[in-house]
Design an enzyme around this catalytic site. Structure first.
Site, PDB file in Angstrom:
ATOM      1  N   THR A 406      31.757  45.297  47.798  1.00 29.18           N
ATOM      2  CA  THR A 406      31.219  44.061  47.201  1.00 29.18           C
ATOM      3  C   THR A 406      29.677  43.972  47.279  1.00 29.18           C
ATOM      4  O   THR A 406      29.052  44.537  48.169  1.00 29.18           O
ATOM      5  CB  THR A 406      31.858  42.809  47.862  1.00 29.18           C
ATOM      6  N   SER A 470      40.607  35.938  46.315  1.00 26.64           N
ATOM      7  CA  SER A 470      39.333  36.516  46.738  1.00 26.64           C
ATOM      8  C   SER A 470      38.665  35.606  47.765  1.00 26.64           C
ATOM      9  O   SER A 470      39.019  34.434  47.898  1.00 26.64           O
ATOM     10  CB  SER A 470      38.426  36.649  45.515  1.00 26.64           C
TER      11      SER A 470
HETATM   12  N1  GLY Z   1      37.602  42.058  47.443  1.00 26.72           N
HETATM   13  C1  GLY Z   1      36.803  41.139  48.133  1.00 26.72           C
HETATM   14  C2  GLY Z   1      37.124  39.741  47.788  1.00 26.72           C
HETATM   15  O1  GLY Z   1      37.504  39.512  46.658  1.00 26.72           O
HETATM   16  O2  GLY Z   1      37.014  38.857  48.598  1.00 26.72           O
END
Ligand code: GLY
Length: 585
Positions: A406, A470
């Site tokens: 991320t 998420s």
């Molecule tokens: N894959 C990290 C999130 O969506 O929190």
């Protein structure tokens, strides 16, 4: 006084020693939840500008964003160029094979909107998707590595939609710099080199295309400083520059993605139809009032704005300005965090698939939840509350946690338009499956692996066409209806704690943005209180342990990027824990 555990790597054993299993949260899931190692800790100062500003996770992405803004491009234009470049230079974190959430402030209409470009499960996926033949959940890394973890990417369409709505410069001009850089090559940074080496033991060299790109001819991870060219990505980007997102969803790249996910082990089931039917969804922001500001972010399928909002909503009744930064405030932040994470585990998921309480940000509800906080002693583990909800029915808490990978970037242009965006391919290097020079995400491991517990369904279970929950929390704080702060971070489930703490430091303590994000990180996922292992963090940890917290000291690698929009200037900061940068004019 509780035990304090110091662990550079925050091993599963250390967590277990500190806490034992907690509600739906084992030491192993916590280990998966926490982010990559800190790479850069050089002191930095906030950067000021008058006209425009960009902050992102790699200097080359910042440079291209700055160039686009200097040429008169909009925040949307710069976001397209930044994300195209990040696909190349920060491939472990985000890219065209992933998804994300983007907040856009349109200065002309004085309105804030959010774009949901979250990856989506194949239509044929069902709640047994992550169960083995015996009905037991797969182990996390067995699930990650291979095509089965890949959801329909949202990023290619997100950038196209954004440009169509708010772009000023020609589309191809925004992609060209990344094409040139992919052909010319870029230097492997210390962070990327470290990430490649770390990921080798987690399957990064499993598939030919990925191994050929990230390892040398002898199979060694690429070293820092290696010049890395990506001609396959240059070809993909050229197609993107010429034809937009269509090839990713209905054309040659879509066919390549469907073929690539059919890996020998852990194969995926994505079909062309799954790609062809994908849509980026524009949703209203989710906002909470805090200290005469509105803190706005991404609603479901992200738990970001709701969970950050709950934390701030609960803390609204405490005079944090008077209390000041220190152990007492850290205690309150962590206690609010555990209450919010308990609700998150039970209720939050893709609201297009499961009904969720309307009242998760209800002021009275949050006041009642805040009353559970003892200002002097930790409650240990919180239980979920009972928010106002017409359609209430029984649920079981979720035991899965989002993990690493991320990136976050923030942009302000000369017209007053603004972007706060968090994008991802989920784990560092996603599914490890590479096609067309970019990595495919493993976002489907953000679903709960178990569909139910104790006979009750889990909100975040896998369903066909659903978007996994998420933690990403791109945020825009409004004052008098106009943006005052743009902020967000990578960091798995810890994103929520990082973002809430930065907002408190800026709004309550009036800290300069760099000082705000330099403070020691602290998070809880409703288990141990995890404190960043610095000298100041260790002092806080001692004080928290004395208040009954199960405390663990470890590396907490946020990647916060902030722009404060003051009356006459922009003030921005990039996290010292990563390699990001800031540029403005
Ligand atoms: N894959 C990290 C999130 O969506 O929190």
């Amino acid at each position: 006084m509780r035990r304090l555990v110091r662990s550079a790597l925050f091993t599963a054993a250390a967590v277990a020693a500190a806490s034992g299993p907690v509600l739906g949260q084992t030491a192993a899931t916590l280990e998966q939840a926490l982010p990559e190692a800190t790479q850069a800790l050089a002191a930095r100062e906030s950067v000021e500008a008058r006209e425009f500003m960009v902050a992102a996770a790699h200097p080359l992405a910042v440079e291209v964003g700055h160039d686009i803004l200097a040429r008169g491009g909009s925040a949307a234009d710069a976001a397209v160029a930044v994300q195209a470049m990040l696909t190349l230079v920060e491939p472990q974190s985000s890219g065209l094979g992933g998804g994300g959430f983007l907040l856009y402030w349109n200065a002309a209409t004085e309105s804030l909107t959010t774009f949901d470009a979250r990856e989506r499960a194949p239509a044929a996926a069902d709640e047994g998707y992550w169960l083995d033949a015996e009905g037991e959940p797969l182990s996390f890394w067995d699930a990650v590595v291979g095509g089965r973890s890949v959801g329909v990417p949202g990023t290619p369409k997100l950038l196209e939609v954004l440009h169509a709505r708010h772009g000023r410069l020609p589309w191809a001009d925004l992609i060209d710099p990344a094409i040139a850089q992919a052909e010319e090559g870029f230097e492997v940074s210390p962070r990327l080199a470290g990430a490649i080496a770390d990921a080798q033991e987690r399957g990064l060299d499993t598939f030919d295309a990925t191994r050929d790109y990230f390892f040398d001819a002898e199979g060694a991870p690429l070293a820092e400083g290696t010049l890395l060219r990506n001609p396959d990505l240059a070809r993909t980007l050229r197609l993107y520059a010429d034809q937009g997102a269509a090839p990713f969803y209905e054309g040659a790249i879509a066919r390549d993605i469907v073929a690539a996910v059919r890996t020998d082990t852990n194969p995926g089931i994505l079909e062309l139809e799954d790609l062809a039917s994908y849509e980026v969804i524009e949703r209203a922001p989710v906002c909470v009032e805090y200290r005469a500001h509105e803190v706005c972010g991404m609603g479901p399928p992200s738990s970001g704005a709701l969970t950050v909002g709950q934390i701030l909503g609960m803390l609204e009744g405490f005079d944090l300005r008077e209390i000041g930064p220190g152990a007492e405030a850290a205690h309150l932040l962590l206690e609010a965090g555990r209450l919010a994470f308990a609700d998150r585990a039970l209720y939050m998921a893709d609201a297009d698939f499961v009904s969720m309480p309307e009242g998760l940000l209800d002021r009275d509800y949050l006041r009642d939840r805040a009353a559970l906080i003892d200002p002097e002693t930790s409650m240990g583990q919180a239980e979920a509350g009972d928010p106002p909800w017409e359609d209430a029915h029984l649920r079981a808490p979720d035991s899965e946690r989002p993990r690493r990978g991320t990136t976050h970037f923030v942009i302000v242009d000369r017209y007053g338009d603004m972007v706060s965006a968090t994008t991802t391919i989920e784990s560092g290097f996603g599914s490890r499956v590479m096609t067309g020079g970019f990595l495919l995400n493993n976002e489907l491991t953000d679903f709960s692996f178990r569909p139910e517990a104790d006979g009750q369904p889990i909100a975040n279970r896998v369903e066909g066409g659903k978007r996994p929950r998420s933690s990403m929390s791109p945020t825009v704080v409004l004052r008098d209806g106009r943006p005052a702060v743009l902020v967000g971070s990578p960091g798995g489930a810890a994103i929520i704690g990082y973002t809430a703490a930065a907002i408190i430091a800026i709004l309550d303590w009036q800290m300069d943005p760099q000082a705000a994000i330099d403070r020691p990180n602290m998070v809880t996922l409703n288990g141990p209180s995890i404190i960043e292992d610095t000298a100041e963090g260790a002092e806080l940890a001692e004080a928290l342990a004395a208040m009954g917290h199960e405390v663990s000291l470890r590396d907490l690698n946020s990647g916060l990027h902030v722009i404060v929009v003051a009356e006459d200037r922009l003030i921005s900061a990039a996290d010292i824990r990563r390699e990001g940068a800031v540029r403005g004019q």
